[in-house]
Design an enzyme around this catalytic site. Structure first.
Site, mmCIF file in Angstrom:
data_model
loop_
_atom_site.group_PDB
_atom_site.id
_atom_site.type_symbol
_atom_site.label_atom_id
_atom_site.label_comp_id
_atom_site.label_asym_id
_atom_site.label_seq_id
_atom_site.Cartn_x
_atom_site.Cartn_y
_atom_site.Cartn_z
ATOM 1 N N ASN A 155 0.808 -1.220 0.000
ATOM 2 C CA ASN A 155 0.000 0.000 0.000
ATOM 3 C C ASN A 155 0.843 1.272 0.000
ATOM 4 O OD1 ASN A 155 0.278 -1.425 2.621
ATOM 5 N ND2 ASN A 155 -0.365 0.539 3.448
ATOM 6 N N SER A 203 -10.861 -6.001 -0.492
ATOM 7 C CA SER A 203 -11.608 -4.872 0.054
ATOM 8 C C SER A 203 -12.275 -4.138 -1.106
ATOM 9 C CB SER A 203 -10.629 -3.941 0.772
ATOM 10 O OG SER A 203 -11.313 -2.843 1.312
ATOM 11 N N HIS A 205 -13.429 -0.815 -1.007
ATOM 12 C CA HIS A 205 -13.257 0.643 -1.093
ATOM 13 C C HIS A 205 -11.941 1.070 -1.723
ATOM 14 C CE1 HIS A 205 -10.517 1.617 2.386
ATOM 15 N NE2 HIS A 205 -10.908 0.430 2.791
ATOM 16 N N THR A 243 -26.087 -10.674 9.512
ATOM 17 C CA THR A 243 -26.938 -10.359 8.361
ATOM 18 C C THR A 243 -26.116 -9.699 7.265
ATOM 19 O OG1 THR A 243 -28.874 -10.141 9.744
ATOM 20 C CG2 THR A 243 -28.947 -9.028 7.606
ATOM 21 N N CYS A 328 4.924 13.084 11.728
ATOM 22 C CA CYS A 328 4.167 14.240 12.202
ATOM 23 C C CYS A 328 2.727 14.216 11.728
ATOM 24 C CB CYS A 328 4.816 15.519 11.709
ATOM 25 S SG CYS A 328 6.570 15.569 12.013
HETATM 26 C C1 LIG Z 1 -2.672 -3.659 1.801
HETATM 27 C C2 LIG Z 1 -3.867 -3.410 2.655
HETATM 28 N N1 LIG Z 1 -4.353 -4.405 3.408
HETATM 29 C C3 LIG Z 1 -5.431 -4.233 4.180
HETATM 30 C C4 LIG Z 1 -6.100 -3.024 4.250
HETATM 31 C C5 LIG Z 1 -7.309 -2.887 5.129
HETATM 32 O O1 LIG Z 1 -8.454 -2.863 4.334
HETATM 33 P P1 LIG Z 1 -9.893 -2.459 4.905
HETATM 34 O O2 LIG Z 1 -9.892 -0.971 4.986
HETATM 35 O O3 LIG Z 1 -10.844 -2.976 3.885
HETATM 36 O O4 LIG Z 1 -10.060 -3.124 6.229
HETATM 37 C C6 LIG Z 1 -5.616 -1.964 3.474
HETATM 38 C C7 LIG Z 1 -6.264 -0.632 3.535
HETATM 39 O O5 LIG Z 1 -5.967 0.203 4.374
HETATM 40 C C8 LIG Z 1 -4.478 -2.164 2.673
HETATM 41 O O6 LIG Z 1 -3.982 -1.169 1.936
#
Ligand SMILES: Cc1ncc(COP(=O)(O)O)c(C=O)c1O
Lengths: 413, 127
Positions: A155, A203, A205, A243, A328
């Site tokens: 990420n 995920s 989003h 649910t 920071c």
């Molecule tokens: C590489 C990675 N793994 C896991 C997550 C966690 O995902 P979620 O926000 O769907 O819990 C993120 C997002 O922050 C991510 O970038």
């Protein structure tokens, strides 16, 4: 065209929901509000059909059978379920797990929890380009290793690990292999049918879908077993009770379907913008790209600007929304652990900026960003005594700084 | 991080940025902090034969509050005698810039920089 400020360049943090996805979701919040588990009326049947359609969309996107997909609240929950669920189930076989220092906290913190309850974990160091050396991975395997967990796409620095090679090694050794693919959808062309992966976390989003929904792939052949974390009504074949949020699930299915259908068009566009941004930033002296440039998703560029301080840099570029490796800007005092793990010193880690480009960014926005960075970095360097020293040929890094006690003084003559 | 308007003003329009000749006998140079701590301040004063600070310049590597603290003290130093300059306290800097508690160290560093610059000047003059 007038540019709307601030410019969103933080698409690895989250993405704007695609309007097409939102349009598919809305009916399931209004007329079609039924509980997918209601078997006795059409409200339930409609919702269930939508959930199963979305499951098929996700399965088609990642190349598996729809029965191998379990809905969760997001990648964090998927990772928790995969690692804790498998570790508990297979603990008779062994107590050792392997992961990498640059994983997301969702993985690292789950591993810490497993250590607390008696498992042993090896945290591999990646190479300075962020990639894992397969030989080092192989060397970390022990007779009692039961699970390995490696992220597909990082990420922070966007590097793509060789999941195919690691998976093959794990399969040969009989190790359950989990992959965090939260950042991979729509960015890496893969199919689970070609990979020796047992568990994979997703995920919505991060791929223009809604927040609060994710999925876990659980392989059926050879079958992978898990103990559930959340007990209740036995939804999702007992793996995850609760649910099902049909509107979220419909959104995730649609987002994944769009990602797959449009990837061939979208990746070259992202690549073009990434290249443009890189070339523009390379006009600034003393910048360092963090992470391998070749094995990298086209949406990510992570750059350190030497001799400027991270927080003042962030303050100078308020017109763009980006993430910083600087302590920071977050609650912790340590600069980015990912950049530390690939060997960056504190100063470079502090002055790093992660630009993550997305579906809705334009070329004008990238041009604006380049100009902004060129101007502001030059301005801050004008102010920087370290830049002055560097220009005078002084080795700033090995200079005798008085780093512990600001009460004592370093005087330059 | 939210900044006071005064910090933002000094950050966006820093006063007295630059360098004086550090070999000039009238110039005192102080450099405090370390890159690994996130702040380095270089403060220079030019002292007239009458012992009054005629000019002050700074360069700072650090956050907005560190830049503002050093910019502010260059304004305050001009026209002060060395003895007056030594009385500048970090709390005055912090109050003037409305620094939040996590940024108090920036004002401490600015006070240290003043002391270091004066010490350097005095060392050149055998004091
Ligand atoms: C590489 C990675 N793994 C896991 C997550 C966690 O995902 P979620 O926000 O769907 O819990 C993120 C997002 O922050 C991510 O970038």
């Amino acid at each position: 065209m007038k540019i709307k400020l601030p410019i969103y360049l933080d698409n690895s943090a989250t993405t704007k929901i695609d309007p097409r996805v939102l349009a598919k979701m809305l009916p399931y919040l209004t007329d079609d509000f039924g509980n997918p588990a209601s078997r006795s009326h059409s409200f339930g049947w409609t919702a269930e059909a939508a959930v199963e359609n979305a499951r098929q969309q996700v399965a088609d996107t990642v190349g598996c059978d729809s029965k191998e997909i379990i809905w969760t609240s997001g990648a964090t929950e998927s990772i928790n379920l995969a690692l804790k669920g498998a570790a508990e189930f297979y603990q008779e076989k062994g107590k050792h797990l392997i992961t990498v220092k640059t994983e997301h906290k969702a993985t690292l913190d789950t591993m810490r929890e497993l250590e607390r309850i008696g498992f042993e974990v090896t945290y591999l160091s990646p190479e300075t380009n962020g990639l894992i050396d397969i030989a080092k991975f192989a060397a970390a395997i022990r007779p009692d290793t039961i699970i390995a967990s490696v992220m597909f796409v990082n990420n922070e620095i966007g590097v793509i690990q060789d999941i195919s090679a690691i998976g093959q090694l794990c399969r040969e050794k009989g190790i359950i292999f989990h992959v965090d693919a939260a950042q991979a959808i729509g960015k890496v062309d893969f199919s689970l049918s070609d990979l020796n992966v047992d568990l994979m976390s997703f995920s919505a989003h991060k791929a223009y879908g809604p927040k609060g929904i994710g999925a876990l792939y659980v392989r059926r052949k050879p079958r992978v077993r898990l103990l559930p974390l959340i007990h209740g009504g036995g939804h999702e074949r007992g793996f995850r009770s609760g649910t099902l949020p049909a509107h979220q699930i419909v959104g995730m299915g649609e987002a994944f379907a769009i990602a797959k259908a449009e990837m061939a068009l979208e990746l070259p566009k992202l690549k073009y913008l990434q290249n443009k941004l890189l070339t523009g930033l390379q006009a600034i002296p003393e910048i360092y790209v963090n992470g391998d440039l070749e094995h990298r998703v086209p949406q990510n560029l992570n750059v350190s600007f030497n001799f400027v301080e991270g927080e003042s840099l962030m303050m100078a570029i308020k017109d763009i929304a980006v993430s910083s490796g600087s302590a920071c800007t977050s609650a912790s005092l340590e600069p980015s652990y990912v950049l530390r793990a690939i060997g960056r010193n504190d100063e470079l880690a502090h002055s790093s900026i992660r630009f993550s480009i997305g579906r809705f960014n334009t070329e004008e926005e990238i041009d604006y960003t380049i100009k902004l960075l060129q101007e502001k970095v030059a301005k801050l360097r004008e102010l920087s005594p370290l830049w002055e020293m560097f220009q005078d040929g002084i080795d700033v890094e090995n200079f005798q700084w008085d780093s512990h006690d600001t009460q004592r003084d370093v005087i330059l003559h | 991080m939210s900044y006071s308007n005064k910090v933002i003003d000094h950050y966006e329009n820093p006063r007295n940025v630059g360098a004086l000749d550090k070999n000039d006998p009238h110039v005192g140079t102080g450099m405090v902090g370390a890159p690994s701590c996130g702040d380095v301040m270089k403060l220079q004063i030019k002292v007239g034969d009458n012992g009054v600070i005629e000019d002050a310049k700074f360069k700072t590597y650090g956050c907005g509050s560190a830049i503002a603290s050093s910019s502010l003290v260059t304004e305050w130093l001009k026209g002060k005698s060395l003895d007056e300059a030594k009385t500048i306290k970090n709390s005055q800097i912090a109050d003037e810039l409305e620094l939040p508690p996590v940024k108090i160290h920036c004002s401490v560093l600015a006070e240290d920089a003043i002391k270091a610059a004066i010490a350097d000047y005095q060392a050149k003059h055998g004091k």
